[in-house]
Enzyme design. Structure first.
Site, mmCIF file in Angstrom:
data_model
loop_
_atom_site.group_PDB
_atom_site.id
_atom_site.type_symbol
_atom_site.label_atom_id
_atom_site.label_comp_id
_atom_site.label_asym_id
_atom_site.label_seq_id
_atom_site.Cartn_x
_atom_site.Cartn_y
_atom_site.Cartn_z
ATOM 1 N N ASP A 138 -2.565 67.455 52.476
ATOM 2 C CA ASP A 138 -2.981 68.611 51.704
ATOM 3 C C ASP A 138 -4.409 68.365 51.238
ATOM 4 O O ASP A 138 -4.845 67.218 51.127
ATOM 5 C CB ASP A 138 -2.043 68.792 50.510
ATOM 6 C CG ASP A 138 -2.303 70.084 49.753
ATOM 7 O OD1 ASP A 138 -2.659 71.076 50.403
ATOM 8 O OD2 ASP A 138 -2.156 70.092 48.528
ATOM 9 N N ASP B 22 1.197 68.006 46.800
ATOM 10 C CA ASP B 22 1.476 67.924 45.375
ATOM 11 C C ASP B 22 2.103 69.191 44.811
ATOM 12 O O ASP B 22 2.559 69.208 43.677
ATOM 13 C CB ASP B 22 0.208 67.604 44.583
ATOM 14 C CG ASP B 22 -0.876 68.661 44.790
ATOM 15 O OD1 ASP B 22 -0.666 69.593 45.600
ATOM 16 O OD2 ASP B 22 -1.944 68.549 44.158
ATOM 17 N N ASP C 126 4.410 72.561 49.136
ATOM 18 C CA ASP C 126 4.457 71.423 50.051
ATOM 19 C C ASP C 126 5.864 70.855 50.217
ATOM 20 O O ASP C 126 6.109 70.077 51.138
ATOM 21 C CB ASP C 126 3.536 70.300 49.545
ATOM 22 C CG ASP C 126 2.095 70.727 49.451
ATOM 23 O OD1 ASP C 126 1.616 71.384 50.385
ATOM 24 O OD2 ASP C 126 1.435 70.404 48.445
#
Length: 906
Positions: free
Chosen positions: A334, A648, A652
């Site tokens: 990410d 986070d 996700d």
């Protein structure tokens, strides 16, 4: 199961607000009646996420034993019990039970991801019912409720906004968007992605500024959060490469042991031996061939890896994940909070007199401003710079906080960044408030595209002077500005083209650009929005971004060196993602990125047959939805990759659970992400992943070393029994002696390999091929070679001692000690599977010396203590016998060294 009133719950952003009100049969001002709300709550259910459906407690416990290696161990326990070795049988069953308990606990932790999602939706909500404002539990919200939002509120359900005032919502946990989204009521195309639905507010997101109201269009499982909940529940938790390889290895081992035992029994019957004695010999062979110490070695080696990773700020939640990292071929990272700080930072301040680079990152007001020559500058050297920073600090509703040494902000991150850069220049928030106390405000709005404030100006010593400050989008601020300020404070006509070009250059670097302006004001009557256009003095541009982490570039380069692909998957805009990717080394700093950057729309348009290839080629995936993140991970796994997914946010969680190893951020990550992950980074630093990969490779190396060391003994013991049956000879070693060898050497010798330090160059070699077996062809040849040496050496010494008058017990004791001493010598060779024992340092693993010493004491005891002689059928042997044993061990070591040298990679 809850549902929305409309069949197509995703289409409300494409309807006008009044249409949503009509379809949901509610009132835009008075809300639902209490009676209607109660009826709908009974009809649609509470605004909660449904509990996960899983296997029952008994099935979850029994599943822990569903593994070929466990079957082998259980059979080993039964056999040893049948032989009367109850202590050894208890130890083996103890290993089985401990492994089952560990597996059950770790599985239970993984299921906590769904509980984290449910708790995230539990909050309070302010609603209008029967025309009255009320605060209720979010669980009691129903479709059609009129919900009020204020700054600091967590959005309690999915809402179609009906009215708002300067409303901005932080949706980063849901979409990956790093900047709070400005909301409006404009009707949008139905096909627009979630991240761009500005007339909607989604459950679980956070209101940062402004206020608003909206109609509940979805609750519980029908919200966007609920859809992610379903994805997490549906995501398949894959076996790790280690568990897959151990399962395959165990199946082959099981078949081999049974075949060898059956062959032994058949040969004995053919040769006319007593059936009971022959069966006892076959059982002895099976016991010898079973590596009883393997499960304990696997668990302890992984546990040591967990401890090492914890020291490097990586917390492992599932033991096998330690090794999975070592086999990772792709890291899907990410952007926000993983490769970047998740803290907006002003990097460049441009003024008509020049541009200034800003050092430091994050919200800590530590850093300096440097001119083009790299020289640190003071704000007094450029009056335009000074007023731009003053404007950013004073025309601002954010606040800086410091807690436990960690700096943070309240309010909008972009405003927080402007506060910080002012502080770096010596214009802290308290000082700015003293210099420019605020009198009045024109708040920011999506229509206005700027914020303006009126202040008493004490900067020039004029106690009653006033100044008007404004900040906003570049083009809008140019409409307000008729002039610009030079470095010496003089005012010139604004150079519109130069300002636009500077803004374009900064935006091209992935920076978010805001313009600042000021002008003296005669008084409150001069603070008129209609009188602003053309009257302001442009002071500069402030360009900011969520900066890359300091160690991200080095970590990405290290992963590339190790043969690991790194891909960025983010919900943020393509331009921002591309800029960050270039800065950390994921993309070339050029325009040659065709096919390397794909958006969610690009992915949606790809034919199914082209999807895996396109995903494998691309490096950056921007503006993707949670469903697409999950699909990306699945596509990479279908290509044979071992995927590590970092993240986070709530968005996700499904991909974290699906990936071979999910990596969550400990400090900034949501509880949902942490619960779905296999590993949590306590410092949120991408560089820690590189360290964890290094540790994971070391763990797999040590496991391979243990298996390479232990199998020759098991195979050799089995072959010795088989040879005795075939030649009609007495057994060179007894079943009880075999158990002694297996159990003591596994603990005292083999487990010491778990403490072996990582070999040099471990991060310069490519990752293991996912389909590579646990043992390579070269290692299998070495295992068979050492097995043959053990059989030959023990058989020769057994026959030699018998020929020269030794008793059967003495000859068996000599043969047993051949196995142990050769194992001890071979242990040093196994410390490196490619290099010599001398090259890695004899004392670099002192636990090896400790283990050999303990084993030596044990062998002396079993050889010379009368009680041990009686229990294990051994007898004392002379010093000349020990010399022959040592000679066999030295000869075996030399043969292994020659084999290792011949097979060493170039």
């Amino acid at each position: 199961m809850t549902t929305s009133v409309l069949p197509a719950a995703n289409g409300h952003h494409g309807l006008a607000a009044h249409e949503v009100v009509l379809l949901l049969e509610t009132d835009a001002h008075h809300g639902l009646t209490n009676q209607e709300a109660s009826e709908r709550l009974a009809r649609y259910g509470p605004n909660t996420l449904p509990p996960a459906k899983g296997a029952g407690l008994l099935m979850r416990i029994l599943s822990q034993f569903h593994n070929p290696l466990i079957y082998v161990l259980i059979a080993s326990g039964v056999i040893t019990a049948a032989l009367g070795e109850y202590v050894d049988s208890s130890v083996i069953f103890g290993v089985v039970i401990v492994n089952a308990i560990i597996g059950f606990i770790q599985e239970s932790k993984a299921e906590a991801a769904l509980e984290g999602l449910r708790s995230m939706a539990q909050t309070q909500a302010t609603v209008i019912r029967d025309g009255h404002r009320r605060t209720i539990a979010s669980d009691d919200l129903v479709p059609g409720d009129l919900v009020l939002l204020e700054a600091g509120d967590k959005v309690p359900a999915d809402l179609r906004l009906t009215r708002l005032a300067e409303l901005r919502i932080n949706e980063s946990a849901l979409t990956g968007e790093s900047v709070p989204v400005t909301k409006d009521e404009v009707v949008l195309p139905e096909a627009i992605p979630v991240a761009d639905r500005h007339n909607m507010a989604y459950s679980g997101t956070l209101v940062t500024t402004g206020s608003g109201a909206g109609i509940v269009i979805a609750t519980g499982a029908e919200t966007e959060l609920g859809q992610i909940h379903r994805l997490v529940g549906a995501a398949q938790v894959l076996d790790t490469p280690l568990t897959q390889k151990l399962a395959g290895f165990s199946k082959i081992l099981t078949v081999g042991i049974l075949a060898l035992a059956a062959a032994t029994f058949a040969v004995g019957l053919i040769r006319g031996y007593d059936a009971v004695d022959t069966f006892t010999a076959a059982v002895a062979l099976a016991v010898g061939a079973i590596p009883e110490g393997l499960p304990a070695a696997v668990t302890i080696t992984l546990a040591i890896g967990v401890a090492r990773m914890a020291r490097r700020r990586a917390v492992i939640r599932r033991l096998p994940a330690v090794e999975t990292l070592g086999g990772t071929t792709v890291i899907c990272s990410d952007k926000t909070g993983t490769l970047t700080e998740n803290q907006m930072t002003v990097r460049i301040v441009w003024t008509p007199g020049g541009a200034y680079d800003v050092t430091g990152s994050g919200y800590a007001p530590d850093g300096d401003l440097h001119n083009a020559a790299g020289t640190e500058v003071s704000v007094d050297a450029d009056q335009a710079l000074r007023w731009s920073l003053l404007t950013g600090g004073a025309c601002n509703d954010a606040g800086l906080t410091q807690e436990d040494g960690r700096w943070g902000i309240t309010g909008d991150p972009t405003e927080g960044a402007m506060l910080v850069v002012a502080g770096k220049a010596g214009l802290g928030a308290d000082q700015v408030k003293t210099l420019l106390p605020r009198v009045a405000t024109i708040p920011f709005s999506s229509e206005r595209q700027y914020m303006a404030t009126l202040h008493h100006d004490t900067t020039s010593g004029a106690a009653h002077g006033q100044v008007l400050l404004a900040k906003g989008g570049v083009e809008r601020m140019l409409e307000l500005s008729g002039s610009q300020m030079d470095a010496d404070g003089t005012v010139q006509p604004v150079d519109r083209e130069a300002v636009l070009q500077a803004a374009a250059d900064l935006a091209g670097q992935g920076l978010r650009v805001l313009a600042t302006a000021m002008r003296p004001a005669a008084g409150p009557d001069d603070f008129d929005e209609d009188g602003l256009p053309g009257s302001m003095v442009l002071t500069g541009l402030q360009a900011m971004l969520d900066p890359p982490r300091a160690a991200a570039t080095t970590a990405v380069a290290a992963c590339h060196t190790a043969g690991i692909k790194v891909k960025m998957i983010t919900g943020d805009h393509a331009a921002t993602a591309t800029a960050i990717a270039a800065q950390v080394g994921l993309l070339p700093r050029s325009d040659a990125t065709t096919g390397m950057v794909l958006t969610g729309a690009d992915l949606a348009a790809l034919p199914a047959e082209d999807f895996p290839d396109a995903v494998d080629r691309a490096t950056v995936f921007a503006r993707v939805s949670p469903e697409q993140k999950l699909r990306l991970v699945e596509a990479l796994q279908a290509r044979g990759h071992v995927v590590a997914m970092t993240g986070d946010g709530v968005n996700d969680a499904p991909a974290l659970r699906q990936a071979g190893i999910g990596v969550a951020m400990g400090a900034s990550g949501t509880e949902v992400a942490k619960d779905a992950a296999d590993m949590v980074l306590t410092d949120d630093d991408f560089a820690t992943i590189e360290a964890a990969v290094e540790e994971g490779r070391g763990v797999f190396d040590n496991l391979t070393k243990f298996i390479t060391w232990t199998l020759p003994t098991n195979i050799g013991e089995g072959l010795v029994i088989l040879a005795a049956i075939m030649f009609g000879a007495a057994l060179p070693i007894l079943p009880t002696q075999i158990l002694w060898i297996n159990m003591t050497t596994a603990v005292a010798l083999g487990l010491m390999l778990a403490f072996e330090p990582k070999e040099p160059g471990i991060m310069t070699r490519p990752p293991r091929e996912p389909d590579q077996p646990l043992l390579t062809r070269a290692l299998m040849v070495r295992i068979l070679l050492v097995s043959a040496l053990l059989v030959a050496g023990s058989w020769w010494l057994f026959e030699f001692e018998r020929t020269h008058g030794a008793s059967l017990a003495e000859a068996r004791t000599a043969a047993m000690n051949v196995f142990v001493v050769v194992e001890a010598f071979y242990l040093f060779s196994c410390r490196s599977l490619t290099h010599s024992a001398w090259s890695i340092g004899l004392f670099s693993n002192r636990w090896i010396i400790v283990g050999v010493t303990v084993q030596a004491i044990g062998q002396i005891a079993i050889t010379y203590l009368p009680a041990m002689n009686t229990l294990f059928g051994t007898a004392p042997i002379g010093g000349d016998v020990w010399l022959r044993i040592l000679g066999i061990a030295v000869a075996a070591s030399l043969v292994v060294a020659v084999d290792k040298r011949l097979r060493r990679p170039a």
